[in-house]
Design a protein around this motif. Structure first.
Motif, PDB file in Angstrom:
ATOM      1  N   VAL A   1      39.754  62.816  33.209  1.00 34.48           N
ATOM      2  CA  VAL A   1      38.418  63.334  33.507  1.00 34.48           C
ATOM      3  C   VAL A   1      38.598  64.606  34.332  1.00 34.48           C
ATOM      4  O   VAL A   1      39.182  64.567  35.416  1.00 34.48           O
ATOM      5  N   SER A   2      38.128  65.724  33.794  1.00 28.44           N
ATOM      6  CA  SER A   2      38.351  66.980  34.506  1.00 28.44           C
ATOM      7  C   SER A   2      37.365  68.040  34.024  1.00 28.44           C
ATOM      8  O   SER A   2      36.449  67.761  33.255  1.00 28.44           O
ATOM      9  N   PHE A   3      37.590  69.257  34.508  1.00 24.87           N
ATOM     10  CA  PHE A   3      36.815  70.402  34.066  1.00 24.87           C
ATOM     11  C   PHE A   3      37.560  71.091  32.923  1.00 24.87           C
ATOM     12  O   PHE A   3      38.693  70.724  32.607  1.00 24.87           O
ATOM     13  N   ASP A   4      36.928  72.088  32.326  1.00 22.87           N
ATOM     14  CA  ASP A   4      37.619  72.914  31.350  1.00 22.87           C
ATOM     15  C   ASP A   4      38.424  73.929  32.156  1.00 22.87           C
ATOM     16  O   ASP A   4      37.949  75.027  32.476  1.00 22.87           O
ATOM     17  N   ASN A   5      39.648  73.548  32.493  1.00 20.24           N
ATOM     18  CA  ASN A   5      40.436  74.343  33.438  1.00 20.24           C
ATOM     19  C   ASN A   5      40.944  75.652  32.848  1.00 20.24           C
ATOM     20  O   ASN A   5      41.149  76.624  33.581  1.00 20.24           O
ATOM     21  N   ILE A   6      41.148  75.679  31.542  1.00 20.52           N
ATOM     22  CA  ILE A   6      41.523  76.951  30.910  1.00 20.52           C
ATOM     23  C   ILE A   6      40.347  77.925  30.994  1.00 20.52           C
ATOM     24  O   ILE A   6      40.520  79.108  31.295  1.00 20.52           O
ATOM     25  N   LYS A   7      39.156  77.399  30.796  1.00 25.29           N
ATOM     26  CA  LYS A   7      37.969  78.261  30.883  1.00 25.29           C
ATOM     27  C   LYS A   7      37.775  78.788  32.305  1.00 25.29           C
ATOM     28  O   LYS A   7      37.299  79.919  32.494  1.00 25.29           O
ATOM     29  N   VAL A   8      38.140  77.991  33.317  1.00 27.95           N
ATOM     30  CA  VAL A   8      38.078  78.473  34.707  1.00 27.95           C
ATOM     31  C   VAL A   8      38.887  79.758  34.837  1.00 27.95           C
ATOM     32  O   VAL A   8      38.413  80.771  35.368  1.00 27.95           O
ATOM     33  N   GLY A   9      40.126  79.721  34.329  1.00 30.10           N
ATOM     34  CA  GLY A   9      40.980  80.908  34.388  1.00 30.10           C
ATOM     35  C   GLY A   9      40.429  82.061  33.580  1.00 30.10           C
ATOM     36  O   GLY A   9      40.516  83.227  33.983  1.00 30.10           O
ATOM     37  N   GLU A  10      39.855  81.743  32.426  1.00 29.84           N
ATOM     38  CA  GLU A  10      39.275  82.797  31.579  1.00 29.84           C
ATOM     39  C   GLU A  10      38.084  83.466  32.253  1.00 29.84           C
ATOM     40  O   GLU A  10      37.937  84.694  32.180  1.00 29.84           O
ATOM     41  N   TYR A  11      37.241  82.676  32.900  1.00 28.33           N
ATOM     42  CA  TYR A  11      36.102  83.253  33.628  1.00 28.33           C
ATOM     43  C   TYR A  11      36.587  84.242  34.677  1.00 28.33           C
ATOM     44  O   TYR A  11      36.050  85.345  34.828  1.00 28.33           O
TER      45      TYR A  11
ATOM     46  N   ASN B   1      49.445  70.336  37.223  1.00 31.42           N
ATOM     47  CA  ASN B   1      49.265  70.795  35.847  1.00 31.42           C
ATOM     48  C   ASN B   1      48.122  71.798  35.717  1.00 31.42           C
ATOM     49  O   ASN B   1      48.160  72.689  34.864  1.00 31.42           O
ATOM     50  N   ASN B   2      47.107  71.667  36.565  1.00 30.49           N
ATOM     51  CA  ASN B   2      45.976  72.602  36.502  1.00 30.49           C
ATOM     52  C   ASN B   2      46.409  74.043  36.719  1.00 30.49           C
ATOM     53  O   ASN B   2      45.815  74.971  36.162  1.00 30.49           O
ATOM     54  N   SER B   3      47.432  74.238  37.541  1.00 33.87           N
ATOM     55  CA  SER B   3      47.917  75.596  37.817  1.00 33.87           C
ATOM     56  C   SER B   3      48.322  76.290  36.521  1.00 33.87           C
ATOM     57  O   SER B   3      48.066  77.484  36.329  1.00 33.87           O
ATOM     58  N   PHE B   4      48.962  75.541  35.626  1.00 32.62           N
ATOM     59  CA  PHE B   4      49.394  76.111  34.351  1.00 32.62           C
ATOM     60  C   PHE B   4      48.201  76.349  33.422  1.00 32.62           C
ATOM     61  O   PHE B   4      48.198  77.304  32.647  1.00 32.62           O
ATOM     62  N   MET B   5      47.177  75.483  33.534  1.00 29.70           N
ATOM     63  CA  MET B   5      45.980  75.659  32.713  1.00 29.70           C
ATOM     64  C   MET B   5      45.196  76.896  33.166  1.00 29.70           C
ATOM     65  O   MET B   5      44.724  77.685  32.345  1.00 29.70           O
ATOM     66  N   TYR B   6      45.058  77.067  34.483  1.00 26.32           N
ATOM     67  CA  TYR B   6      44.392  78.272  34.993  1.00 26.32           C
ATOM     68  C   TYR B   6      45.150  79.515  34.541  1.00 26.32           C
ATOM     69  O   TYR B   6      44.560  80.504  34.103  1.00 26.32           O
ATOM     70  N   ASN B   7      46.485  79.450  34.660  1.00 21.95           N
ATOM     71  CA  ASN B   7      47.319  80.592  34.293  1.00 21.95           C
ATOM     72  C   ASN B   7      47.176  80.919  32.808  1.00 21.95           C
ATOM     73  O   ASN B   7      47.136  82.095  32.428  1.00 21.95           O
ATOM     74  N   LYS B   8      47.087  79.882  31.993  1.00 14.45           N
ATOM     75  CA  LYS B   8      46.874  80.109  30.557  1.00 14.45           C
ATOM     76  C   LYS B   8      45.550  80.842  30.332  1.00 14.45           C
ATOM     77  O   LYS B   8      45.459  81.759  29.512  1.00 14.45           O
ATOM     78  N   GLY B   9      44.521  80.425  31.083  1.00  7.92           N
ATOM     79  CA  GLY B   9      43.232  81.111  30.995  1.00  7.92           C
ATOM     80  C   GLY B   9      43.332  82.571  31.406  1.00  7.92           C
ATOM     81  O   GLY B   9      42.771  83.449  30.739  1.00  7.92           O
ATOM     82  N   PHE B  10      44.055  82.837  32.515  1.00  8.39           N
ATOM     83  CA  PHE B  10      44.247  84.229  32.953  1.00  8.39           C
ATOM     84  C   PHE B  10      44.864  85.054  31.817  1.00  8.39           C
ATOM     85  O   PHE B  10      44.390  86.133  31.466  1.00  8.39           O
ATOM     86  N   LYS B  11      45.972  84.507  31.277  1.00  8.80           N
ATOM     87  CA  LYS B  11      46.754  85.259  30.297  1.00  8.80           C
ATOM     88  C   LYS B  11      46.015  85.392  28.960  1.00  8.80           C
ATOM     89  O   LYS B  11      46.226  86.377  28.235  1.00  8.80           O
ATOM     90  N   ASN B  12      45.177  84.415  28.623  1.00  3.99           N
ATOM     91  CA  ASN B  12      44.369  84.545  27.396  1.00  3.99           C
ATOM     92  C   ASN B  12      43.550  85.837  27.411  1.00  3.99           C
ATOM     93  O   ASN B  12      43.347  86.470  26.381  1.00  3.99           O
ATOM     94  N   ILE B  13      43.086  86.190  28.598  1.00  3.01           N
ATOM     95  CA  ILE B  13      42.274  87.412  28.747  1.00  3.01           C
ATOM     96  C   ILE B  13      43.148  88.637  28.992  1.00  3.01           C
ATOM     97  O   ILE B  13      42.922  89.705  28.419  1.00  3.01           O
ATOM     98  N   LEU B  14      44.154  88.496  29.829  1.00  5.29           N
ATOM     99  CA  LEU B  14      44.941  89.656  30.261  1.00  5.29           C
ATOM    100  C   LEU B  14      45.948  90.144  29.228  1.00  5.29           C
ATOM    101  O   LEU B  14      46.319  91.334  29.242  1.00  5.29           O
ATOM    102  N   ASP B  15      46.413  89.260  28.342  1.00  7.68           N
ATOM    103  CA  ASP B  15      47.512  89.622  27.434  1.00  7.68           C
ATOM    104  C   ASP B  15      47.239  90.902  26.643  1.00  7.68           C
ATOM    105  O   ASP B  15      48.127  91.737  26.459  1.00  7.68           O
TER     106      ASP B  15
END
Length: 352
Positions: A135-145, A169-183
């Motif tokens: 049970v969690s948030f959309d952590n990749i979307k957090v990073g993307e926002y 594990n959330n740290s990697f999900m946030y980072n994935k969100g960052f990189k989805n936008i920054l790449d």
């Protein structure tokens, strides 16, 4: 002949079912099924949000007639394992765990399994844990926002990225969100990452040291993306020493009161509000469903590295200076007078 084949097929199917079922023999609530005890193992209460989670989980459990037994590991995995043993010895019916270490917390899952106790991962996934629910948030979307709003304001320049703990594990999900936008920007060369660090146990001091070191080395910094508001606050503290707070844009998340205050003051570009009340309610609903009905329907799954885990997700909400009133304040997450405490009253927004 066909009848014989059908009988064999039915026998084999039954055998498979029995084997699968015997591998997942769960304890039912004790003698009094109306009195359910939920064990809650928290990794930490260091960040403001985690105390909110505990309070919300207790309230939601109480509303369903259940009781919470709570332990705080204080960012120590050995404490968490020991405390889970203690919770199990006290006869809990189900375990909700915020993992201190996304790999080592698997030991806590196994301890619960050995006692026939179901396990729900709350907000942090456990690697290869084969838990009953996540049970969690959309952590990749957090990073993307965070990254998306940042590049809308700073489409070119030098960025620093301050990630969370590598044990989360959330740290990697946030980072994935960052990189989805920054790449895209990194590939084009319009944005350059001049430093990227991972904060041990989410220690804000690591954020301060990273930014201070970059400034002392004479590096030009245009933007900082920090994986939570605590890290963002320390990055801004380092910028303040050089009179650069508000000039270098900083992103954080969690919508802590200090983060929201900085957004209101203009020293932090954004935070991300995660509706903890909704998350706690989902966690308790899942727990009660698993205990009383042996299942809880979910149309999402997440892979923990080896197993597909049912996943209940809550949507996060990006918060900027322009949306504070319509997000965290309107949701009663924070009071207007607390968020704008350091802002002249004539600049406060008027409630509609």
């Amino acid at each position: 002949m066909r009848i014989k084949q059908l009988i064999i097929l039915l026998l084999l199917t039954s055998l498979i079912f029995i084997v699968l079922s015997s591998g997942c023999s769960y304890k039912k609530p004790a003698d009094n099924p109306d009195k359910i005890t939920i064990g809650l193992s928290m990794a930490t209460l260091h960040e403001e949000r985690w105390q909110r989670d505990v309070d919300a989980l207790r309230a939601k459990a109480q509303a369903k007639g259940a009781e919470i037994l709570f332990r705080n590991a204080n960012n120590n995995i050995d404490n968490q394992i020991s405390q889970v043993k203690n919770l199990l010895s006290e006869g809990i019916d189900i375990l909700i765990i915020v993992a201190q270490d996304y790999e080592k917390s698997q030991q806590a899952v196994q301890l619960a399994r050995n006692k026939g106790i179901r396990v729900i991962c709350y907000d942090r996934l456990i690697k290869n844990g084969n838990t009953d629910f996540y049970v969690s948030f959309d952590n990749i979307k957090v990073g993307e926002y965070m990254a998306s709003l940042m590049v809308s304001k700073v489409p070119k320049g030098n960025y620093i990225i301050i990630n969370g703990a590598k044990t989360d594990n959330n740290s990697f999900m946030y980072n994935k969100g960052f990189k989805n936008i920054l790449d895209k920007y990194l590939y084009e060369g319009t944005i350059k990452i001049v430093d990227e660090v991972w904060a041990d146990d989410w220690n804000p001091e690591d954020a301060y040291k990273c930014v201070d070191k970059a400034l002392s080395a004479g590096k030009k910094i245009d933007a900082v993306i920090a994986a939570n508001d605590g890290l963002a606050g320390s990055a801004i503290e380092a910028l303040s020493k050089k009179h650069m707070a508000g000039k270098v844009l900083v992103a954080g998340h969690d919508a802590d009161i200090s983060g929201c205050q900085r957004v209101a003051e203009g020293t932090q570009l954004l935070t991300v509000y995660k509706p903890i009340d909704q998350l706690a309610e989902k966690a308790i609903d899942v727990a009660m469903g698993l205990l009383k009905n042996d299942y809880y329907a979910s149309n999402k799954i997440i892979n923990d590295g080896e197993y597909d885990i049912p996943y209940e997700m809550v949507e996060p909400v990006a918060v900027t200076k322009d949306s504070l009133l319509d997000t965290v304040i309107r949701a009663s997450f924070h009071k207007l007078e607390d968020v704008y405490r350091h802002v002249p009253k004539n600049k406060w927004p008027s409630k509609k």
